[in-house]
Scaffold this motif. Sequence first.
Motif, PDB file in Angstrom:
ATOM      1  N   ALA A  73       0.826  -1.213   0.000  1.00  0.00           N
ATOM      2  CA  ALA A  73       0.000   0.000   0.000  1.00  0.00           C
ATOM      3  C   ALA A  73       0.859   1.261   0.000  1.00  0.00           C
ATOM      4  CB  ALA A  73      -0.927   0.004   1.207  1.00  0.00           C
ATOM      5  N   GLU A  74       0.253   2.359  -0.416  1.00  0.00           N
ATOM      6  CA  GLU A  74       0.879   3.678  -0.358  1.00  0.00           C
ATOM      7  C   GLU A  74       0.237   4.543   0.725  1.00  0.00           C
ATOM      8  OE1 GLU A  74       3.478   4.872  -1.875  1.00  0.00           O
ATOM      9  OE2 GLU A  74       3.876   3.119  -3.123  1.00  0.00           O
ATOM     10  N   ALA A  75      -1.071   4.418   0.904  1.00  0.00           N
ATOM     11  CA  ALA A  75      -1.800   5.239   1.874  1.00  0.00           C
ATOM     12  C   ALA A  75      -1.393   4.867   3.297  1.00  0.00           C
ATOM     13  CB  ALA A  75      -3.303   5.072   1.691  1.00  0.00           C
ATOM     14  N   ASP A  76      -1.129   5.879   4.113  1.00  0.00           N
ATOM     15  CA  ASP A  76      -0.648   5.641   5.474  1.00  0.00           C
ATOM     16  C   ASP A  76      -1.631   4.830   6.298  1.00  0.00           C
ATOM     17  OD1 ASP A  76       1.707   7.003   5.022  1.00  0.00           O
ATOM     18  OD2 ASP A  76       0.952   8.914   5.766  1.00  0.00           O
ATOM     19  N   HIS A  77      -2.939   5.133   6.171  1.00  0.00           N
ATOM     20  CA  HIS A  77      -3.912   4.437   7.023  1.00  0.00           C
ATOM     21  C   HIS A  77      -4.007   2.956   6.662  1.00  0.00           C
ATOM     22  CE1 HIS A  77      -6.452   5.109   3.492  1.00  0.00           C
ATOM     23  NE2 HIS A  77      -7.352   4.297   4.007  1.00  0.00           N
ATOM     24  N   VAL A  78      -3.745   2.600   5.408  1.00  0.00           N
ATOM     25  CA  VAL A  78      -3.769   1.196   5.016  1.00  0.00           C
ATOM     26  C   VAL A  78      -2.514   0.481   5.503  1.00  0.00           C
ATOM     27  CG1 VAL A  78      -3.934  -0.408   3.077  1.00  0.00           C
ATOM     28  CG2 VAL A  78      -5.161   1.762   2.995  1.00  0.00           C
ATOM     29  N   VAL A  79      -1.371   1.167   5.411  1.00  0.00           N
ATOM     30  CA  VAL A  79      -0.113   0.590   5.901  1.00  0.00           C
ATOM     31  C   VAL A  79      -0.209   0.323   7.402  1.00  0.00           C
ATOM     32  CG1 VAL A  79       2.356   0.997   6.247  1.00  0.00           C
ATOM     33  CG2 VAL A  79       1.273   1.674   4.101  1.00  0.00           C
ATOM     34  N   VAL A  80      -0.724   1.298   8.148  1.00  0.00           N
ATOM     35  CA  VAL A  80      -0.854   1.152   9.607  1.00  0.00           C
ATOM     36  C   VAL A  80      -1.846   0.053   9.953  1.00  0.00           C
ATOM     37  CG1 VAL A  80      -1.604   2.301  11.720  1.00  0.00           C
ATOM     38  CG2 VAL A  80      -0.149   3.518  10.100  1.00  0.00           C
ATOM     39  N   ALA A  81      -2.971  -0.002   9.236  1.00  0.00           N
ATOM     40  CA  ALA A  81      -3.963  -1.041   9.500  1.00  0.00           C
ATOM     41  C   ALA A  81      -3.367  -2.429   9.249  1.00  0.00           C
ATOM     42  CB  ALA A  81      -5.202  -0.838   8.621  1.00  0.00           C
ATOM     43  N   SER A  82      -2.606  -2.574   8.172  1.00  0.00           N
ATOM     44  CA  SER A  82      -1.972  -3.860   7.871  1.00  0.00           C
ATOM     45  C   SER A  82      -0.994  -4.252   8.968  1.00  0.00           C
ATOM     46  CB  SER A  82      -1.243  -3.786   6.519  1.00  0.00           C
ATOM     47  OG  SER A  82      -2.134  -3.504   5.463  1.00  0.00           O
ATOM     48  N   ALA A  83      -0.162  -3.304   9.387  1.00  0.00           N
ATOM     49  CA  ALA A  83       0.821  -3.587  10.438  1.00  0.00           C
ATOM     50  C   ALA A  83       0.134  -3.966  11.744  1.00  0.00           C
ATOM     51  CB  ALA A  83       1.733  -2.375  10.643  1.00  0.00           C
ATOM     52  N   ASN A  84      -0.942  -3.273  12.083  1.00  0.00           N
ATOM     53  CA  ASN A  84      -1.662  -3.571  13.321  1.00  0.00           C
ATOM     54  C   ASN A  84      -2.292  -4.960  13.293  1.00  0.00           C
ATOM     55  OD1 ASN A  84      -1.063  -1.162  14.591  1.00  0.00           O
ATOM     56  ND2 ASN A  84      -2.914  -0.128  13.882  1.00  0.00           N
ATOM     57  N   LEU A  85      -2.868  -5.335  12.161  1.00  0.00           N
ATOM     58  CA  LEU A  85      -3.508  -6.649  12.064  1.00  0.00           C
ATOM     59  C   LEU A  85      -2.478  -7.770  12.098  1.00  0.00           C
ATOM     60  CD1 LEU A  85      -6.359  -6.008   9.468  1.00  0.00           C
ATOM     61  CD2 LEU A  85      -6.518  -6.184  11.956  1.00  0.00           C
ATOM     62  N   VAL A  86      -1.314  -7.554  11.483  1.00  0.00           N
ATOM     63  CA  VAL A  86      -0.242  -8.542  11.582  1.00  0.00           C
ATOM     64  C   VAL A  86       0.194  -8.703  13.036  1.00  0.00           C
ATOM     65  CG1 VAL A  86       2.157  -9.056  10.983  1.00  0.00           C
ATOM     66  CG2 VAL A  86       0.598  -8.206   9.228  1.00  0.00           C
ATOM     67  N   SER A  87       0.284  -7.577  13.751  1.00  0.00           N
ATOM     68  CA  SER A  87       0.779  -7.602  15.127  1.00  0.00           C
ATOM     69  C   SER A  87      -0.251  -8.099  16.127  1.00  0.00           C
ATOM     70  CB  SER A  87       1.247  -6.195  15.536  1.00  0.00           C
ATOM     71  OG  SER A  87       2.283  -5.741  14.687  1.00  0.00           O
ATOM     72  N   LEU A  88      -1.520  -8.176  15.725  1.00  0.00           N
ATOM     73  CA  LEU A  88      -2.557  -8.672  16.635  1.00  0.00           C
ATOM     74  C   LEU A  88      -2.377 -10.150  16.959  1.00  0.00           C
ATOM     75  CD1 LEU A  88      -5.928  -7.037  15.497  1.00  0.00           C
ATOM     76  CD2 LEU A  88      -4.839  -6.834  17.729  1.00  0.00           C
ATOM     77  N   THR A  89      -1.857 -10.914  16.005  1.00  0.00           N
ATOM     78  CA  THR A  89      -1.734 -12.356  16.206  1.00  0.00           C
ATOM     79  C   THR A  89      -0.578 -12.664  17.147  1.00  0.00           C
ATOM     80  OG1 THR A  89      -0.346 -12.531  14.227  1.00  0.00           O
ATOM     81  CG2 THR A  89      -2.700 -12.887  13.950  1.00  0.00           C
ATOM     82  N   PRO A  90      -0.694 -13.704  17.969  1.00  0.00           N
ATOM     83  CA  PRO A  90       0.340 -13.998  18.972  1.00  0.00           C
ATOM     84  C   PRO A  90       1.681 -14.420  18.389  1.00  0.00           C
ATOM     85  CG  PRO A  90      -1.741 -15.087  19.512  1.00  0.00           C
ATOM     86  CD  PRO A  90      -1.869 -14.571  18.125  1.00  0.00           C
ATOM     87  N   ASP A  91       1.700 -14.939  17.153  1.00  0.00           N
ATOM     88  CA  ASP A  91       2.948 -15.476  16.617  1.00  0.00           C
ATOM     89  C   ASP A  91       3.680 -14.539  15.659  1.00  0.00           C
ATOM     90  OD1 ASP A  91       1.035 -15.647  14.675  1.00  0.00           O
ATOM     91  OD2 ASP A  91       1.541 -17.670  14.029  1.00  0.00           O
ATOM     92  N   THR A  92       3.101 -13.388  15.344  1.00  0.00           N
ATOM     93  CA  THR A  92       3.775 -12.431  14.471  1.00  0.00           C
ATOM     94  C   THR A  92       3.676 -11.020  15.035  1.00  0.00           C
ATOM     95  OG1 THR A  92       1.765 -12.179  13.120  1.00  0.00           O
ATOM     96  CG2 THR A  92       3.444 -13.743  12.341  1.00  0.00           C
ATOM     97  N   PHE A  93       4.685 -10.212  14.717  1.00  0.00           N
ATOM     98  CA  PHE A  93       4.693  -8.823  15.182  1.00  0.00           C
ATOM     99  C   PHE A  93       5.537  -7.991  14.224  1.00  0.00           C
ATOM    100  CE2 PHE A  93       6.242  -5.238  17.689  1.00  0.00           C
ATOM    101  CZ  PHE A  93       5.060  -4.802  18.281  1.00  0.00           C
ATOM    102  N   VAL A  94       5.036  -6.838  13.817  1.00  0.00           N
ATOM    103  CA  VAL A  94       5.792  -5.947  12.942  1.00  0.00           C
ATOM    104  C   VAL A  94       6.784  -5.153  13.788  1.00  0.00           C
ATOM    105  CG1 VAL A  94       5.691  -3.998  11.347  1.00  0.00           C
ATOM    106  CG2 VAL A  94       3.954  -5.781  11.232  1.00  0.00           C
TER     107      VAL A  94
END
Length: 203
Positions: free
Chosen positions: A98-119
């Motif tokens: 993504a290029e848009a900041d809100h999409v990049v942040v949303a993606s990073a947050n969702l990746v980091s929500l799971t217990p086995d992955t973190f940005v």
Amino acid sequence: MRQRFSLALLIWLFVVWVLLWGKLSPVVVLFGVIVAVATLLLFPLPTRSGVFARPLRLLMLVGYTVWDLLTSAVGASWEVLRYGRKTASAVFAVPILAEADHVVVASANLVSLTPDTFVLQIDRRSGIFYVYLLGARSDGDVASAYHQVVELQVRVLRALGGADEIRDLRERADRAHRARKENPATTASSSPPSSSESFEEEP
């Protein structure tokens, strides 16, 4: 007030709060609303009227996130119970789609929500996420997590991204998948951003 307060952002912050706690109790709901409102009032964010332009895809994204939370929690728990202090881990690099900041942040947050992955790091200049993975015992484990992060970004973009970013989304995702298959060494490291070691095992 429209510049300062957005119902779409309020709902999004509330959903993230509930997902972080993992339950829907009266206390979680109450404090979720308080935190979301306080965040928007104290830290004004730009409003985006198109956040709910694709409600079906947004619901599918929420459902996928909940399922991913459940499955990764089981996997991470089994890894820790089975190996204890010898639990393996790795850090790998994933292209940002993504290029848009809100999409990049949303993606990073969702990746980091799971217990086995973190940005661990968002390198906007190079367009790379550096992702920590728990339970990386083979290159196949890292490859699987890599492709999962790419596909999660696809889901986030389809739900929240602009029309210009969605237009060639599948092509960008396919390039990211091919990059991992053609040269896995460039997408795996023990620490961002300079190390070339693929795996690390905790003592």
